[in-house]
Design a protein around this motif. Structure first.
Motif, mmCIF file in Angstrom:
data_model
loop_
_atom_site.group_PDB
_atom_site.id
_atom_site.type_symbol
_atom_site.label_atom_id
_atom_site.label_comp_id
_atom_site.label_asym_id
_atom_site.label_seq_id
_atom_site.Cartn_x
_atom_site.Cartn_y
_atom_site.Cartn_z
ATOM 1 N N THR A 61 -3.601 -0.176 -3.208
ATOM 2 C CA THR A 61 -3.845 1.083 -2.478
ATOM 3 C C THR A 61 -5.275 1.576 -2.715
ATOM 4 O OG1 THR A 61 -1.503 1.608 -2.756
ATOM 5 C CG2 THR A 61 -2.944 3.442 -2.151
ATOM 6 N N VAL A 85 0.134 9.068 -5.638
ATOM 7 C CA VAL A 85 1.108 8.341 -4.807
ATOM 8 C C VAL A 85 2.523 8.850 -5.115
ATOM 9 C CG1 VAL A 85 -0.342 6.326 -4.363
ATOM 10 C CG2 VAL A 85 1.088 6.356 -6.415
ATOM 11 N N ASN A 127 0.672 -2.200 -6.993
ATOM 12 C CA ASN A 127 0.644 -1.461 -5.725
ATOM 13 C C ASN A 127 -0.448 -0.383 -5.738
ATOM 14 O OD1 ASN A 127 2.704 -3.009 -4.734
ATOM 15 N ND2 ASN A 127 4.319 -1.545 -5.218
ATOM 16 N N ARG A 162 0.860 -1.192 0.000
ATOM 17 C CA ARG A 162 0.000 0.000 0.000
ATOM 18 C C ARG A 162 0.887 1.229 0.000
ATOM 19 N NH1 ARG A 162 -4.642 -1.541 4.387
ATOM 20 N NH2 ARG A 162 -5.069 -3.565 3.455
ATOM 21 N N ALA A 165 -8.279 1.767 0.165
ATOM 22 C CA ALA A 165 -8.630 3.131 0.630
ATOM 23 C C ALA A 165 -9.995 3.243 1.338
ATOM 24 C CB ALA A 165 -8.496 4.124 -0.523
#
Ligand code: K1U
Ligand code: ZN
Length: 173
Positions: free
Chosen positions: A38, A52, A34, A3, A42
């Protein structure tokens, strides 16, 4: 998979313009995986690499009910846009804020997939809105940029206050 931390408005790194991906290699595929992890964690229906802190033109999305239809667009380009739709938008980089934004209702997008293959899709409704929201991130634009300066300023102050109180809690624990 990992994450990744998501940048929050008004972080100036969210205003950077992302550059095209030259080669879709294993590093890019790891980043995509990734980003998907993520986004699902969330939870969200989309995520752009800019959020990110990676300034590459990559977006991931999944607007399905079951959260089992991931979409990955590398170097996306809008080639047709039509109609208009007003809908409520949120943003993982602007937590806790929801505002109405007007967008195109139908879009046709071309992009590369994770195998570097060209893909072309027609989208409407929520997916079309999400694609435009994510592509805006790649150009350093947030949904709050469509709001009045007064509303945007209010949101900025609210989030700055939130960030300050989170930092105070972290410092005292
Ligand atoms: O880019 C982002 O910050 C993700 C954002 C995408 C988006 C939402 C709404 C309209 C346009 C684009 C989000 O995913 S915000 C969270 C959200 O919408 C959601 C969260 C849980 C379940 C369902 C939706
Ligand atoms: Zn967003």
């Amino acid at each position: 998979m990992a994450r990744l931390p998501i940048l929050h408005y008004p972080d100036s790194r969210l205003c950077k313009v992302a550059t095209p991906v030259e080669t879709v290699d294993n590093d890019i595929r790891t980043l995509v995986n990734n980003m998907l992890e993520t986004m699902y964690a969330a939870p969200g229906i989309g995520l752009a690499a800019t959020q990110v802190n990676v300034q590459k033109r990559i977006i991931v999305m999944d607007v399905s009910e079951q959260k089992n239809q991931p979409l990955v667009f590398i170097n996306p380009t809008l080639i047709e846009c039509e109609g208009s739709i007003e809908s409520e938008e949120g943003c993982l980089s602007v937590p806790g804020i929801c505002e109405t934004v007007r967008r195109f209702n139908r879009v046709r997008v071309t992009a590369l997939d994770v195998n570097s293959k060209s893909v072309e899709i027609d989208a409407s409704g929520l997916l079309a809105v999400c694609i435009q929201h994510e592509m805006d991130h790649l150009d350093g634009k947030l949904f709050v940029d469509y709001l009045s300066a007064l509303k945007r300023d209010h949101i900025r102050k609210k989030l700055e206050k939130q960030t300050r109180s989170v930092s105070r809690i972290k410092l005292s624990s």
